[in-house]
Design a protein around this motif. Structure first.
Motif, PDB file in Angstrom:
ATOM      1  N   LYS A  61      43.274  37.069  32.306  1.00  0.00           N
ATOM      2  CA  LYS A  61      41.797  36.486  32.472  1.00  0.00           C
ATOM      3  C   LYS A  61      40.847  37.337  31.589  1.00  0.00           C
ATOM      4  O   LYS A  61      41.193  37.856  30.781  1.00  0.00           O
ATOM      5  CB  LYS A  61      41.623  36.968  34.245  1.00  0.00           C
ATOM      6  CG  LYS A  61      42.195  36.469  35.058  1.00  0.00           C
ATOM      7  CD  LYS A  61      41.923  36.628  36.395  1.00  0.00           C
ATOM      8  CE  LYS A  61      43.173  35.843  37.581  1.00  0.00           C
ATOM      9  NZ  LYS A  61      42.531  36.189  39.161  1.00  0.00           N
ATOM     10  N   LEU A  82      37.645  35.650  35.071  1.00  0.00           N
ATOM     11  CA  LEU A  82      37.468  34.161  34.927  1.00  0.00           C
ATOM     12  C   LEU A  82      38.828  33.764  34.518  1.00  0.00           C
ATOM     13  O   LEU A  82      39.551  34.437  33.904  1.00  0.00           O
ATOM     14  CB  LEU A  82      36.503  33.741  33.928  1.00  0.00           C
ATOM     15  CG  LEU A  82      35.080  34.236  34.401  1.00  0.00           C
ATOM     16  CD1 LEU A  82      34.091  33.620  33.306  1.00  0.00           C
ATOM     17  CD2 LEU A  82      34.607  33.881  35.610  1.00  0.00           C
ATOM     18  N   GLN A  86      39.518  26.340  33.555  1.00  0.00           N
ATOM     19  CA  GLN A  86      38.521  26.005  34.732  1.00  0.00           C
ATOM     20  C   GLN A  86      37.091  26.099  34.193  1.00  0.00           C
ATOM     21  O   GLN A  86      37.011  27.155  33.619  1.00  0.00           O
ATOM     22  CB  GLN A  86      38.673  27.201  35.827  1.00  0.00           C
ATOM     23  CG  GLN A  86      37.366  27.261  36.610  1.00  0.00           C
ATOM     24  CD  GLN A  86      37.519  25.858  37.731  1.00  0.00           C
ATOM     25  OE1 GLN A  86      38.559  25.788  38.128  1.00  0.00           O
ATOM     26  NE2 GLN A  86      36.181  25.375  37.896  1.00  0.00           N
ATOM     27  N   TYR A  88      33.099  26.617  33.874  1.00  0.00           N
ATOM     28  CA  TYR A  88      32.103  27.360  34.423  1.00  0.00           C
ATOM     29  C   TYR A  88      30.561  26.993  33.894  1.00  0.00           C
ATOM     30  O   TYR A  88      30.696  26.620  32.714  1.00  0.00           O
ATOM     31  CB  TYR A  88      32.473  28.779  34.282  1.00  0.00           C
ATOM     32  CG  TYR A  88      33.745  29.394  34.582  1.00  0.00           C
ATOM     33  CD1 TYR A  88      33.634  29.798  35.940  1.00  0.00           C
ATOM     34  CD2 TYR A  88      34.887  29.317  33.758  1.00  0.00           C
ATOM     35  CE1 TYR A  88      34.958  30.202  36.461  1.00  0.00           C
ATOM     36  CE2 TYR A  88      35.980  29.794  34.460  1.00  0.00           C
ATOM     37  CZ  TYR A  88      36.218  30.324  35.787  1.00  0.00           C
ATOM     38  OH  TYR A  88      37.383  30.827  36.266  1.00  0.00           O
ATOM     39  N   GLN A 184      39.865  29.669  44.847  1.00  0.00           N
ATOM     40  CA  GLN A 184      39.977  30.974  44.704  1.00  0.00           C
ATOM     41  C   GLN A 184      41.173  31.540  46.113  1.00  0.00           C
ATOM     42  O   GLN A 184      41.152  30.702  46.905  1.00  0.00           O
ATOM     43  CB  GLN A 184      38.732  31.925  45.000  1.00  0.00           C
ATOM     44  CG  GLN A 184      37.610  31.724  43.953  1.00  0.00           C
ATOM     45  CD  GLN A 184      36.486  32.653  44.200  1.00  0.00           C
ATOM     46  OE1 GLN A 184      35.958  32.896  45.319  1.00  0.00           O
ATOM     47  NE2 GLN A 184      36.038  33.073  43.298  1.00  0.00           N
ATOM     48  N   SER A 194      39.646  36.070  44.186  1.00  0.00           N
ATOM     49  CA  SER A 194      39.614  35.740  42.880  1.00  0.00           C
ATOM     50  C   SER A 194      40.097  34.423  42.306  1.00  0.00           C
ATOM     51  O   SER A 194      40.893  33.755  43.122  1.00  0.00           O
ATOM     52  CB  SER A 194      40.481  36.988  42.345  1.00  0.00           C
ATOM     53  OG  SER A 194      42.054  36.681  42.808  1.00  0.00           O
ATOM     54  N   ASP A 195      39.618  33.910  41.264  1.00  0.00           N
ATOM     55  CA  ASP A 195      39.924  32.558  40.882  1.00  0.00           C
ATOM     56  C   ASP A 195      41.448  32.404  40.654  1.00  0.00           C
ATOM     57  O   ASP A 195      42.147  33.322  40.196  1.00  0.00           O
ATOM     58  CB  ASP A 195      39.499  32.334  39.406  1.00  0.00           C
ATOM     59  CG  ASP A 195      37.658  32.334  39.613  1.00  0.00           C
ATOM     60  OD1 ASP A 195      37.467  32.500  40.798  1.00  0.00           O
ATOM     61  OD2 ASP A 195      36.924  32.113  38.564  1.00  0.00           O
TER      62      ASP A 195
END
Length: 207
Positions: A61, A82, A86, A88, A184, A194-195
């Motif tokens: 991450k 992150l 994905q 953001y 998440q 958490s993601d």
């Protein structure tokens, strides 16, 4: 180039920039900055720098960070791990009168969680917004860049989509329509959450 610019420090303009970004390759440990305000199209004065790095992030991450003017590792990190793949929403604020910068990740309003850069900075004219390539920033894709003097202008309207759930062959399949939303997970319902890596729609998981 910024419309109406360049803007002198004496003008006291507060700038906001927002965009959608997703990473397909991790940045390096210390990372480097990939967007910034600058004095001109060819100038070397960079402010409100946005960084990607893996410092303090869990394995696989990364984190986003901001600096008034400093390079790695003089930035201040947003405290959220992150994941790759994905999208953001990243928003920065730069006060040209004070040379101070702030950072949001996936905000819904200016009151959302944010961090302020803590490094010292010089005062410079602002005339442009820049994208920067460097081996330390990994691989990322940026879309829908907006620079304005209003927070509301740079954050897209975020409408929470319904989550559809279907069951198939011992799996649960979750789907939704807004790609700004990811999944998440947590080991207990009270968190912490958490993601989820590759947690995009449709997402299949064993029941």
């Amino acid at each position: 180039l910024l419309s109406g610019g360049p803007y002198a420090t004496a003008n006291g303009v507060v700038f906001y920039c927002g965009y959608k970004v997703y990473f397909t390759e991790l940045p390096s440990n210390l990372g480097d900055y990939f967007t910034h305000f600058r004095d001109s199209m060819t100038g070397s004065s960079h402010h409100g720098k946005v960084f990607g790095s893996t410092t303090n992030a869990a394995s696989g991450k990364f984190r986003i960070a901001v600096a008034n003017q400093a390079n790695s590792p003089g930035y201040t990190q947003f405290p959220r791990d992150l994941v790759l793949g994905q999208p953001y929403i990243v928003v920065t604020k730069y006060n040209s009168a004070t040379a101070e910068s702030w950072l949001w990740v996936n905000p819904t309003s200016e009151a959302s969680q944010n961090v302020a850069a803590h490094d010292t900075s010089s005062f410079d004219t602002v005339g442009a917004y820049g994208l920067r390539e460097d081996s330390g920033v990994g691989t990322n894709y940026i879309d829908n860049i907006v620079v304005s003097t209003s927070f509301a202008d740079v954050v897209p309207a975020i409408v929470r989509p319904p989550i559809n759930l279907t069951v198939d062959s011992g799996n649960v399949i979750l789907s939704w329509t807004n790609d700004l939303f990811g999944l998440q997970s947590a080991s207990v319902v009270t968190g912490p959450y958490s993601d989820v890596q590759n947690g995009t729609s449709p997402y299949t998981n064993s029941i």
